[in-house]
Design a protein around this motif. Structure first.
Motif, mmCIF file in Angstrom:
data_model
loop_
_atom_site.group_PDB
_atom_site.id
_atom_site.type_symbol
_atom_site.label_atom_id
_atom_site.label_comp_id
_atom_site.label_asym_id
_atom_site.label_seq_id
_atom_site.Cartn_x
_atom_site.Cartn_y
_atom_site.Cartn_z
ATOM 1 N N SER A 144 0.831 -1.210 0.000
ATOM 2 C CA SER A 144 0.000 0.000 0.000
ATOM 3 C C SER A 144 0.867 1.262 0.000
ATOM 4 O O SER A 144 0.552 2.251 -0.665
ATOM 5 N N THR A 145 1.977 1.219 0.729
ATOM 6 C CA THR A 145 2.889 2.373 0.746
ATOM 7 C C THR A 145 3.442 2.639 -0.647
ATOM 8 O O THR A 145 3.519 3.792 -1.104
ATOM 9 N N GLU A 146 3.796 1.581 -1.345
ATOM 10 C CA GLU A 146 4.295 1.722 -2.709
ATOM 11 C C GLU A 146 3.224 2.305 -3.627
ATOM 12 O O GLU A 146 3.501 3.210 -4.434
ATOM 13 N N LEU A 147 1.996 1.823 -3.498
ATOM 14 C CA LEU A 147 0.919 2.333 -4.346
ATOM 15 C C LEU A 147 0.585 3.785 -4.017
ATOM 16 O O LEU A 147 0.238 4.568 -4.905
ATOM 17 N N MET A 148 0.695 4.162 -2.749
ATOM 18 C CA MET A 148 0.446 5.554 -2.390
ATOM 19 C C MET A 148 1.475 6.468 -3.031
ATOM 20 O O MET A 148 1.157 7.592 -3.462
ATOM 21 N N GLN A 149 2.704 6.020 -3.098
ATOM 22 C CA GLN A 149 3.730 6.812 -3.783
ATOM 23 C C GLN A 149 3.400 6.963 -5.262
ATOM 24 O O GLN A 149 3.575 8.040 -5.848
ATOM 25 N N ALA A 174 -7.362 -1.412 -1.677
ATOM 26 C CA ALA A 174 -8.216 -2.591 -1.601
ATOM 27 C C ALA A 174 -7.840 -3.624 -2.654
ATOM 28 O O ALA A 174 -7.485 -3.288 -3.787
ATOM 29 N N ALA A 175 -7.966 -4.897 -2.268
ATOM 30 C CA ALA A 175 -7.781 -6.006 -3.201
ATOM 31 C C ALA A 175 -9.040 -6.857 -3.318
ATOM 32 O O ALA A 175 -9.282 -7.456 -4.359
ATOM 33 N N ALA A 176 -9.847 -6.903 -2.266
ATOM 34 C CA ALA A 176 -11.080 -7.680 -2.266
ATOM 35 C C ALA A 176 -11.962 -7.152 -1.134
ATOM 36 O O ALA A 176 -11.480 -6.519 -0.192
ATOM 37 N N ALA A 177 -13.276 -7.421 -1.250
ATOM 38 C CA ALA A 177 -14.197 -6.990 -0.199
ATOM 39 C C ALA A 177 -15.449 -7.835 -0.259
ATOM 40 O O ALA A 177 -15.860 -8.302 -1.329
ATOM 41 N N GLY A 178 -16.080 -8.023 0.873
ATOM 42 C CA GLY A 178 -17.330 -8.756 0.952
ATOM 43 C C GLY A 178 -17.786 -8.888 2.384
ATOM 44 O O GLY A 178 -16.965 -8.866 3.315
ATOM 45 N N GLY A 179 -19.107 -9.011 2.581
ATOM 46 C CA GLY A 179 -19.635 -9.077 3.941
ATOM 47 C C GLY A 179 -19.311 -7.801 4.680
ATOM 48 O O GLY A 179 -19.718 -6.724 4.284
ATOM 49 N N GLY A 180 -18.528 -7.912 5.755
ATOM 50 C CA GLY A 180 -18.161 -6.739 6.537
ATOM 51 C C GLY A 180 -16.687 -6.434 6.514
ATOM 52 O O GLY A 180 -16.186 -5.734 7.408
ATOM 53 N N VAL A 181 -15.947 -6.933 5.507
ATOM 54 C CA VAL A 181 -14.498 -6.704 5.480
ATOM 55 C C VAL A 181 -14.044 -6.170 4.129
ATOM 56 O O VAL A 181 -14.666 -6.417 3.097
ATOM 57 N N VAL A 182 -12.937 -5.444 4.187
ATOM 58 C CA VAL A 182 -12.169 -5.055 3.010
ATOM 59 C C VAL A 182 -10.764 -5.605 3.210
ATOM 60 O O VAL A 182 -10.149 -5.361 4.257
#
Length: 457
Positions: A30-35, A53-61
């Protein structure tokens, strides 16, 4: 703590419904992608969380580093049916395989009509209705104003203190908060006026009827009722701080509008589609708007919005006066039909009420011993806590920011809001497992307690 779960379709990939931190927040990927974001994306686009984000469903990301975060934001009230709901996934895949675009204004298709029919059926009131589809909430609001002006032949539009209606030029004019939404972007559209809203924590204990009289008095004195095309209001003011007007405020405004030939527009972009425990928030007081704007939860994450209202008002616009290249895109329409079916048939209004009861009980218990929690308010799964200085009663934005950041670091997605920046809002997916919800609330509560102990040292 064991809590009975509602019978609903969880939605999303088969992700473990758990908070799991395998790196710090943010992790290295995530740090790399923020850069990369900082090098490629305009600086004006901010982010609440420093993770991708890479995936999400129910109550989680789940982020790109493998951290599983508790989602108490739903992408700002969008994924109420759950991220990647299986019926939506199937409907979208089937539509993509058929065609992705023709433009409804060129060669129309049935799914646009089906969405309009569904909206005409589920929105408040049993009068004849029409709908028109767009892409975003701001587009819907802007077009609702166009329709009201065409119908009435008048120009003035009244919005309210603490309102948020979007980021286009006209909707920025309707929005009350300058930073970050308006500063430096003027001049704004003309013939927009502002009236006071019922804000029970801050308006001196006015009843809903008294607050409405104050607003109506200002409208009549400063504009004139016969000059007003529309009044527009969120039944619960969203970005302004999840302000729930006192009972009687909305019905009094709607009655005045009817008596004066003014179009009453309910902006249900954030409150719509089961979020408040009713399909639409204005139903809590049996308010039937002339026009209602919807977006966010309408299509499970795909861009779609709508204006729905009285047939004679909607039909006031000349042929060709409404529309847009992408409005009512067939893929988004397929998602909307699956979403509306889920809202109607999977117990999501009841789920919203259960979620709200848990959040309200938890933080009202805390408020009883922590004077910094000035208010706990909302309806259904749209709940906020407002923070104020315990000594002065002034809004405490710094506290809201500290608590939110501490929750983020522990893997809980929460959002702040409010005209004063001193509110934390809870907008979990209506499909969140209740044990996971309780864990997320525990972390927010712990952050608040730890902040108090830190300040005392």
């Amino acid at each position: 703590m064991t809590i009975a779960e509602p019978t609903i379709t969880t939605g999303g990939p088969a992700l473990p419904q758990e908070r799991r931190l395998v790196t710090g927040i943010p992790g290295p990927r995530s740090t790399e992608l923020m850069q990369r974001k900082q090098s490629a994306v305009a600086a004006g686009v901010g982010t609440t969380m420093p993770v991708f984000a890479a995936a999400a469903g129910g109550g989680v990301v789940v982020d790109v580093d493998g951290n599983s975060l508790i989602d108490l934001g739903s992408g700002i009230a969008v994924t109420g049916v759950g991220n990647a709901h299986p019926h939506i996934v199937d409907a979208v895949a089937e539509q993509v395989a058929s065609f992705t675009h023709t433009c409804f204004m060129v060669t129309p298709y049935e799914s646009y009509i089906a969405v309009a029919e569904a909206l005409n059926r589920v929105t408040p009131g049993d009068h004849a209705k029409r709908s028109v589809l767009f892409n975003s909430g701001a587009e819907a609001v802007e077009n609702a104003v166009k329709i009201a002006r065409a119908h009435t032949g008048r120009q003035a539009v009244v919005a309210f203190d603490h309102a948020y209606h979007g980021r286009t030029n006209l909707t920025m004019a309707l929005t009350a908060k300058a930073m970050p939404y308006k500063r430096g972007f003027g001049p704004f559209a003309s013939e927009i006026y502002r009236a006071p809203v019922s804000y029970p924590l801050r308006d001196g204990g006015l009843s809903g009827e008294q607050a409405a009289r104050a607003a109506i008095g200002r409208i009549e004195k400063q504009i004139g009722g016969d000059q007003v095309a529309a009044i527009i209001i969120e039944p619960i003011l969203g970005e302004g701080g999840f302000i729930v007007p006192a009972d009687g405020f909305l019905p009094a405004l709607a009655a005045w509008a009817r008596e004066n030939g003014v179009v009453f527009i309910a902006d249900e972009v954030q409150t719509g589609f089961a979020r408040t425990g009713r399909m639409f928030a204005c139903e809590h007081e049996d308010v039937v708007p002339d026009l209602i704007t919807t977006a966010k939860g309408i299509a499970g994450g795909l861009p779609l919005s709508a204006v729905t209202g009285h047939a004679e008002i909607m039909d006031a616009v000349h042929t060709g006066g409404l529309g847009g290249t992408y409005g009512g895109n067939p893929v988004a329409c397929a998602a909307a039909l699956a979403s509306i079916d889920a809202f109607e048939n999977e117990g999501l209004c009841e789920a919203a009420d259960r979620i709200g009861d848990i959040i309200v009980r938890r933080f009202r218990d805390i408020a009883a011993s922590d004077p910094r929690v000035a208010d706990v308010r909302g309806r259904g799964a749209m709940i906020a806590i407002e923070f104020c200085d315990a000594e002065t009663g002034e809004p405490d934005a710094a506290l809201a920011t500290r608590v939110a950041k501490a929750a983020h670091a522990q893997g809980v997605i929460v959002l702040t809001c409010g005209t004063f920046g001193n509110v934390i809002r809870f907008l979990p997916p209506l499909t969140i497992p209740l044990e996971l919800l309780v864990e997320g609330l525990d972390i927010v509560a712990t952050a608040l307690r730890d902040d108090s102990q830190s300040s005392a040292r």
